[in-house]
Design an enzyme around this catalytic site. Structure first.
Site, PDB file in Angstrom:
ATOM      1  NE  ARG A  47      -2.875   0.416   3.368  1.00  0.00           N
ATOM      2  CZ  ARG A  47      -2.229   0.663   4.524  1.00  0.00           C
ATOM      3  NH1 ARG A  47      -1.554   1.775   4.687  1.00  0.00           N
ATOM      4  NH2 ARG A  47      -2.259  -0.206   5.500  1.00  0.00           N
ATOM      5  CG  ASP A 173     -10.011  15.687 -14.694  1.00  0.00           C
ATOM      6  OD1 ASP A 173      -9.294  15.090 -15.523  1.00  0.00           O
ATOM      7  OD2 ASP A 173     -11.024  15.180 -14.183  1.00  0.00           O
TER       8      ASP A 173
HETATM    9  C1  LIG Z   1     -12.717  13.995 -16.824  1.00  0.00           C
HETATM   10  C2  LIG Z   1     -12.840  12.849 -15.871  1.00  0.00           C
HETATM   11  N1  LIG Z   1     -12.269  12.938 -14.672  1.00  0.00           N
HETATM   12  C3  LIG Z   1     -12.353  11.927 -13.770  1.00  0.00           C
HETATM   13  C4  LIG Z   1     -13.042  10.769 -14.058  1.00  0.00           C
HETATM   14  C5  LIG Z   1     -13.145   9.676 -13.025  1.00  0.00           C
HETATM   15  O1  LIG Z   1     -12.275   8.634 -13.344  1.00  0.00           O
HETATM   16  P1  LIG Z   1     -12.522   7.101 -12.958  1.00  0.00           P
HETATM   17  O2  LIG Z   1     -13.729   6.644 -13.703  1.00  0.00           O
HETATM   18  O3  LIG Z   1     -11.245   6.436 -13.371  1.00  0.00           O
HETATM   19  O4  LIG Z   1     -12.730   7.049 -11.480  1.00  0.00           O
HETATM   20  C6  LIG Z   1     -13.642  10.629 -15.306  1.00  0.00           C
HETATM   21  C7  LIG Z   1     -14.384   9.408 -15.643  1.00  0.00           C
HETATM   22  O5  LIG Z   1     -15.087   9.342 -16.631  1.00  0.00           O
HETATM   23  C8  LIG Z   1     -13.542  11.699 -16.233  1.00  0.00           C
HETATM   24  O6  LIG Z   1     -14.113  11.638 -17.452  1.00  0.00           O
END
Ligand SMILES: Cc1ncc(COP(=O)(O)O)c(C=O)c1O
Length: 380
Positions: A47, A173
């Site tokens: 972990r 993101d």
């Molecule tokens: C832009 C974006 N950020 C985060 C996520 C979340 O990722 P995960 O599905 O791997 O948890 C997604 C999932 O579709 C996403 O499209």
């Protein structure tokens, strides 16, 4: 070295024990210690640290041009761990067009722990300047957004935040763009997160997440949280993402080439009300997209004139393009966000248009893709 080389080699030395060129899948939960409290190179328990995960984390850090990478068991786990950097009572500004799961985590889970959120249109940096309060500790940008592909100016937002006395952290993101198209840390962001489930993995065979940061102090806090909370990926999934990343640059070029071909076909189709693609001249933030991204990526969204019924008909009528959630794999996928990925936003102020269709354009032959979407549109 350039990103095409980093994607193949960064973090990945031939195995010192036997020269294995591919990073081994260290499928172990624990490690023999040389004496009490004498773990070799910090390998005590998986972990906390695992060699396959470490290779992925170092590769991700190199790709984003950041100092430090951390891998997680999903994109949501990465997001959740970043939000644990701040405290109850703190305020977060987020885009009003973020991934539905991100909205759900912020609004339905983290609010209960005393965090407050403002979901605003971040495409105009001035809106962020106005929304900042003395309690704002974090600004969450998704660019391009899921599903409307809106673009926010990372550099302009970073400039505003750097002048603010609180120095709120700017998190981007980067799932839709990937570090091949856009490198937020170099544009002034503090933290990048990914759902590695998407383009980084690239083959729809693993769920994972990542956080990459420039600052060692922020990294230390996140590494503590990664171990304390424990949302870590297994070694097999780390291996799959590492392998996927090796072809990221050529895949992203092909995704974009195919997406362009589809955009050209979809543009002006009478059944489509609005077509969204970051590099298309009709996109409201096309200039910012071209400034901060290498190409327009592989995602296309469009709104059907016939609303929800027409969107469902198109999505259910494709033959080659698979009706499924997720995105970023080599195969093309289609979905209706209002009823699938973004159902959690229904009834909220960030609910998506009922007639919206989202296409994740794969790397198949572009003429095959056009023929498939053409026959699906005919049925709608
Ligand atoms: C832009 C974006 N950020 C985060 C996520 C979340 O990722 P995960 O599905 O791997 O948890 C997604 C999932 O579709 C996403 O499209």
């Amino acid at each position: 070295m350039e990103i095409e080389t980093l994607a193949i080699h960064a973090g990945q030395e031939p195995d010192p024990n036997n020269g294995a060129v591919m990073t081994p899948i260290y499928q172990t939960s624990t490690y023999k210690q040389d004496g009490v409290g004498k773990a070799r190179e910090g390998y005590e328990y998986s972990r906390t640290k695992n060699p396959t995960r470490l290779a992925l984390e170092n590769c991700l850090a190199a790709l984003e041009g950041g100092g430090y990478g951390l891998a997680f068991s999903s994109g949501m786990a990465a997001t959740d761990t970043v939000l644990r950097l701040i405290d109850g009572g703190d305020h977060v500004i987020a885009g009003d067009d973020v991934y539905g799961g991100t909205y759900r985590l912020f609004d339905k889970v983290l609010r209960r722990y005393g965090l407050s959120f403002n979901f605003i249109n971040t495409t105009d940096p001035e809106n962020i300047a106005e929304a900042l309060t003395d309690q704002t500790k974090l600004v969450w940008l998704e660019t391009p957004t899921n599903p409307l592909l809106s673009i926010s100016d990372i550099h302009a937002v970073a400039d505003i935040l750097h002048l603010h006395p609180n120095h709120p952290l700017l998190v981007v993101d980067n799932t839709f763009a990937t570090p091949y198209l856009q490198r937020p840390l170099q544009l002034g962001a503090d933290i990048v997160i990914h759902s590695t489930t998407k383009y980084l993995g690239g083959h729809s065979d693993a769920v994972g997440g990542a956080v990459i940061v420039k600052d060692k102090a922020v990294y230390d806090k996140l590494a503590f949280l990664q171990n304390a909370v424990g949302a870590v990926p297994g070694p097999m999934d780390c291996f799959l993402v590492l392998r996927g990343i090796k072809t990221l640059p050529i895949r992203m070029d092909r995704h974009a080439e195919n997406a362009w071909a589809l955009v050209n076909f979809l543009e002006g189709q009478p059944k489509i009300n609005r077509l969204l693609y970051p590099f298309n001249k009709s996109h409201p933030q096309v200039n910012i997209a071209k400034k901060q991204m290498r190409n327009g990526g592989g995602m296309i969204s469009f709104i059907m004139r016939g609303g929800f019924a027409a969107a469902v008909k198109v999505a259910e009528s494709t033959k080659l393009i698979t009706l499924a959630e997720s995105l970023g794999g080599v195969e093309s996928l289609i979905e209706v966000p209002a009823a699938m990925t973004h159902l959690s936003t229904a009834g909220s102020k960030i609910a998506v248009d009922q007639g919206l269709v989202r296409l994740s354009v794969g790397i198949e032959n572009k003429e095959d893709l056009i023929r498939d979407i053409e026959q699906a549109l005919e049925k709608a």
